[in-house]
Scaffold this active site. Structure first.
Site, mmCIF file in Angstrom:
data_model
loop_
_atom_site.group_PDB
_atom_site.id
_atom_site.type_symbol
_atom_site.label_atom_id
_atom_site.label_comp_id
_atom_site.label_asym_id
_atom_site.label_seq_id
_atom_site.Cartn_x
_atom_site.Cartn_y
_atom_site.Cartn_z
ATOM 1 N N ASN A 117 -10.179 -0.318 0.608
ATOM 2 C CA ASN A 117 -8.720 -0.235 0.560
ATOM 3 C C ASN A 117 -8.252 -0.754 -0.798
ATOM 4 O O ASN A 117 -8.335 -1.950 -1.075
ATOM 5 C CB ASN A 117 -8.135 -1.076 1.699
ATOM 6 C CG ASN A 117 -6.616 -1.051 1.727
ATOM 7 O OD1 ASN A 117 -5.961 -0.601 0.794
ATOM 8 N ND2 ASN A 117 -6.045 -1.562 2.813
ATOM 9 N N HIS B 170 -3.551 7.105 3.166
ATOM 10 C CA HIS B 170 -3.928 5.804 2.602
ATOM 11 C C HIS B 170 -5.284 5.407 3.173
ATOM 12 O O HIS B 170 -5.495 5.450 4.387
ATOM 13 C CB HIS B 170 -2.856 4.773 2.943
ATOM 14 C CG HIS B 170 -3.251 3.361 2.644
ATOM 15 N ND1 HIS B 170 -3.890 2.996 1.479
ATOM 16 C CD2 HIS B 170 -3.100 2.215 3.366
ATOM 17 C CE1 HIS B 170 -4.116 1.687 1.501
ATOM 18 N NE2 HIS B 170 -3.649 1.203 2.630
ATOM 19 N N CYS C 65 0.814 -1.224 0.000
ATOM 20 C CA CYS C 65 0.000 0.000 0.000
ATOM 21 C C CYS C 65 0.842 1.266 0.000
ATOM 22 O O CYS C 65 0.335 2.344 -0.318
ATOM 23 C CB CYS C 65 -0.951 -0.002 1.194
ATOM 24 S SG CYS C 65 -1.965 -1.493 1.312
#
Length: 310
Positions: free
Chosen positions: A265, A235, A112
């Site tokens: 996500n 994020h 990520c």
């Protein structure tokens, strides 16, 4: 030389999977997912749409926005943990499809945090004078590596891509500072075997600490303070983690990007997707000081401080 973003674009699949859809196939509930993660729905790519396809569509938007032709690209970096194949890289597939004949191409695997790593790598090449224009993309088809029988992870992830073109920008604008980091001792907490495996408790503790610390570190490196920050793009992993970073910066809620409720996500794609949404909504303006911060498997993390504008 001042290096910054001169064009951006995103792509998300059309198919929406809501929490109510997941309620029908696993032991979970809309309320449970929303209160713990902030997610209400996520996008899932059809079988015939792969990571390179989503990267391509996002790249077209970014190139159009930048005014740069694909033939002018010197380097293509794709951050992904869900490539079409182990090799060739998504970046190589993209290079051919875009017609970026002179561009070098490689994928970056930092989970990520991959988009942040890509931005920083691109910055070095441009600052050194080696390259002029670099395309950086975060693209993920996490649905193909998600165990849809594991309610702890299946509710979290979505598919999509975000892209930026980096180049020289005007004086005072662009990337002001950055931080990249890794802690391999945490590898056991978030990894892929056949599917994504996560120790949610440990990842949460790490992320809450690291997102806040990294945000403050990049401000310190640039000689700026919390009061100077105009917008935060964290994020989009978990609303509670995002909120902890916002609170460390003492920002009002309207100054933090929040797209997790729509997309879940999307790993390396989450920050660029969110960035494009906020630009389109007029929430990021020229000369705004923007913090982008993320974390991922590895464990990895990255933060970038940028003064927006070309």
């Amino acid at each position: 030389m001042n290096v910054g973003i001169i064009g951006s674009g995103r792509y998300v699949p059309e198919k929406i999977v809501t929490n109510h859809d997941l309620e029908k196939v696993m032991d979970t509930s809309d309320e449970w997912i929303r209160t713990r993660t902030g997610i209400e729905e996520r996008r899932v790519a059809e079988d015939d749409i792969n990571t390179s396809d989503m990267a391509y569509y996002a790249a077209l938007h970014a190139l159009s926005d930048s005014g740069i032709e694909a033939e002018e690209l010197d380097l293509i970096l794709v951050a992904t943990v869900s490539p079409d194949h182990p090799f060739p890289s998504v970046a190589c597939l993209l290079q051919e499809r875009l017609g970026a004949k002179k561009a070098a191409a490689l994928d970056i695997s930092a989970a990520c945090a991959g988009f942040m790593y890509g931005i920083v790598v691109a910055k070095q090449f441009i600052e050194s004078g080696t390259y002029k224009h670099v395309l950086v993309i975060g693209a993920e088809k996490l649905s193909k590596i998600t165990d849809w029988n594991d309610r702890n992870t299946a509710v979290l992830f979505g598919d999509g891509a975000g892209a930026v073109v980096l180049g020289k920008v005007s004086e005072g604008r662009g990337i002001l500072s950055f931080e990249l980091g890794a802690d391999g001792s945490g590898a056991k907490h978030l990894y892929q075997e056949d599917f994504i495996v996560m120790n949610g408790r440990e990842v949460f503790k790490f992320a809450v600490r690291q997102m806040g610390e990294s945000s403050l570190h990049v401000l310190e490196k640039a000689g700026l303070s919390k009061e100077d920050v105009d917008f935060l793009i964290p994020h989009q992993a978990n609303i509670r983690i995002m909120e902890s970073a916002r609170q460390r910066l003492e920002l009002p809620i309207e100054k933090m990007s929040k797209t997790i409720h729509k997309y879940g996500n999307t790993s390396a794609a989450s920050i660029p997707i969110s960035m494009v949404e906020e630009l389109q909504a007029g929430k990021i303006k020229d000369d705004d000081v923007v913090v982008m911060v993320g974390f991922g498997g590895g464990l990895t993390w990255g933060a970038i401080l940028m003064r927006w504008g070309r």
